[in-house]
Design a protein around this motif. Structure first.
Motif, short mmCIF file in Angstrom:
data_model
loop_
_atom_site.label_atom_id
_atom_site.label_comp_id
_atom_site.label_asym_id
_atom_site.label_seq_id
_atom_site.Cartn_x
_atom_site.Cartn_y
_atom_site.Cartn_z
N LYS A 31 0.63 -1.31 -0.13
CA LYS A 31 0.10 -0.09 -0.56
C LYS A 31 0.88 1.46 0.23
N ALA A 32 0.89 2.23 -0.61
CA ALA A 32 1.83 3.33 -0.76
C ALA A 32 0.94 4.58 -0.53
N ASP A 33 0.96 5.22 -0.09
CA ASP A 33 0.60 6.37 0.39
C ASP A 33 1.48 7.61 -0.18
N ILE A 34 1.11 8.62 -1.48
CA ILE A 34 2.43 9.47 -1.87
C ILE A 34 2.28 10.67 -1.35
N ASN A 35 2.94 11.34 -0.92
CA ASN A 35 3.10 12.79 -1.05
C ASN A 35 4.25 13.47 -2.14
N VAL A 36 3.47 14.84 -2.47
CA VAL A 36 4.40 15.17 -3.93
C VAL A 36 4.66 16.26 -3.37
N ILE A 37 5.85 16.51 -2.88
CA ILE A 37 6.30 18.11 -2.57
C ILE A 37 6.68 19.10 -3.34
N ASP A 38 6.72 20.58 -3.05
CA ASP A 38 7.40 21.39 -3.97
C ASP A 38 8.12 21.81 -2.43
N MET A 39 9.51 21.41 -2.16
CA MET A 39 10.70 22.27 -1.15
C MET A 39 10.54 23.82 -1.71
N PRO A 40 11.26 24.16 -2.68
CA PRO A 40 10.50 25.98 -2.85
C PRO A 40 9.74 26.23 -1.91
N ARG A 41 8.79 25.84 -2.05
CA ARG A 41 7.12 26.52 -1.48
C ARG A 41 7.18 26.02 0.20
N LEU A 42 6.79 24.39 0.57
CA LEU A 42 6.86 24.23 1.71
C LEU A 42 7.47 25.37 2.79
N ALA A 43 5.65 24.54 3.44
CA ALA A 43 5.57 25.89 5.20
C ALA A 43 5.40 25.04 5.88
N LEU A 44 5.73 25.96 6.92
CA LEU A 44 4.88 24.65 8.47
C LEU A 44 4.69 26.22 9.07
N PRO A 45 3.44 26.83 9.63
CA PRO A 45 2.85 27.86 10.62
C PRO A 45 3.18 26.83 11.61
N ILE A 46 3.01 27.41 12.91
CA ILE A 46 3.10 27.33 13.96
C ILE A 46 1.79 26.19 14.43
N PRO A 47 2.36 25.50 15.50
CA PRO A 47 1.00 24.11 15.73
C PRO A 47 0.54 24.80 16.49
N TYR A 48 -0.79 24.31 16.59
CA TYR A 48 -2.14 25.06 17.52
C TYR A 48 -2.74 23.64 17.87
N ILE A 49 -3.65 24.15 18.79
CA ILE A 49 -4.51 23.16 19.77
C ILE A 49 -5.58 22.68 18.84
N ALA A 50 -6.16 22.03 18.82
CA ALA A 50 -7.55 21.58 17.89
C ALA A 50 -8.32 21.35 19.35
N HIS A 51 -10.09 21.22 18.84
CA HIS A 51 -10.83 21.16 20.33
C HIS A 51 -11.89 20.17 19.82
N ASP A 52 -11.33 19.19 19.24
CA ASP A 52 -12.22 18.43 18.06
C ASP A 52 -11.93 16.97 18.39
N LEU A 53 -11.77 16.17 19.20
CA LEU A 53 -12.04 15.15 19.74
C LEU A 53 -13.06 14.73 21.10
N PRO A 54 -13.73 13.43 20.62
CA PRO A 54 -14.69 13.43 21.73
C PRO A 54 -14.71 13.00 22.73
N ALA A 55 -16.06 13.87 23.75
CA ALA A 55 -15.55 14.78 25.35
C ALA A 55 -15.24 15.26 25.00
N GLY A 56 -14.34 16.38 24.33
CA GLY A 56 -14.33 17.62 24.82
C GLY A 56 -12.45 17.27 24.54
N GLY A 57 -11.77 16.41 23.93
CA GLY A 57 -10.22 15.97 23.98
C GLY A 57 -10.16 16.99 22.96
#
Length: 96
Positions: A31-57
């Motif tokens: 099984k192969a899942d593939i990401n094709v990445i444009d390295m010059p455009r690659l950007a990672l903004p600051i992580p954030y807390i998501a409140h979308d898990l069951p029971a308010g997790g």
């Protein structure tokens, strides 16, 4: 750490660690899942807390840009950082 080592750790090595022996390599019959990445455009903004898990997790989430395509089971599910609305994959709950 070089890019090839990072990819190996996040794919093949991680798959083996959790017992998913049909994943992590581009090889006939696996099984192969593939990401094709444009390295010059690659950007990672600051992580954030998501409140979308069951029971308010909460969980840590992070967006990314610079992905030209994400392919799952031979189907493009994201193109130019936007979802295509197609979801061919399935949830893996436990390794058997």
């Amino acid at each position: 750490m070089d890019l090839a080592s990072a990819i190996h750790m996040l794919t093949a090595k991680a798959a083996r660690a959790v017992g998913l022996h049909d994943r992590g390599l581009l090889q006939v019959g696996l099984k192969a899942d593939i990401n094709v990445i444009d390295m010059p455009r690659l950007a990672l903004p600051i992580p954030y807390i998501a409140h979308d898990l069951p029971a308010g997790g909460r969980r840590l989430d992070q967006a990314a840009s610079g992905y030209d395509a994400t392919i799952v089971s031979g189907v493009v599910i994201r193109r130019m950082d936007k979802g295509t609305g197609v979801f061919p994959g399935r949830l893996v709950r436990a390794v058997r």
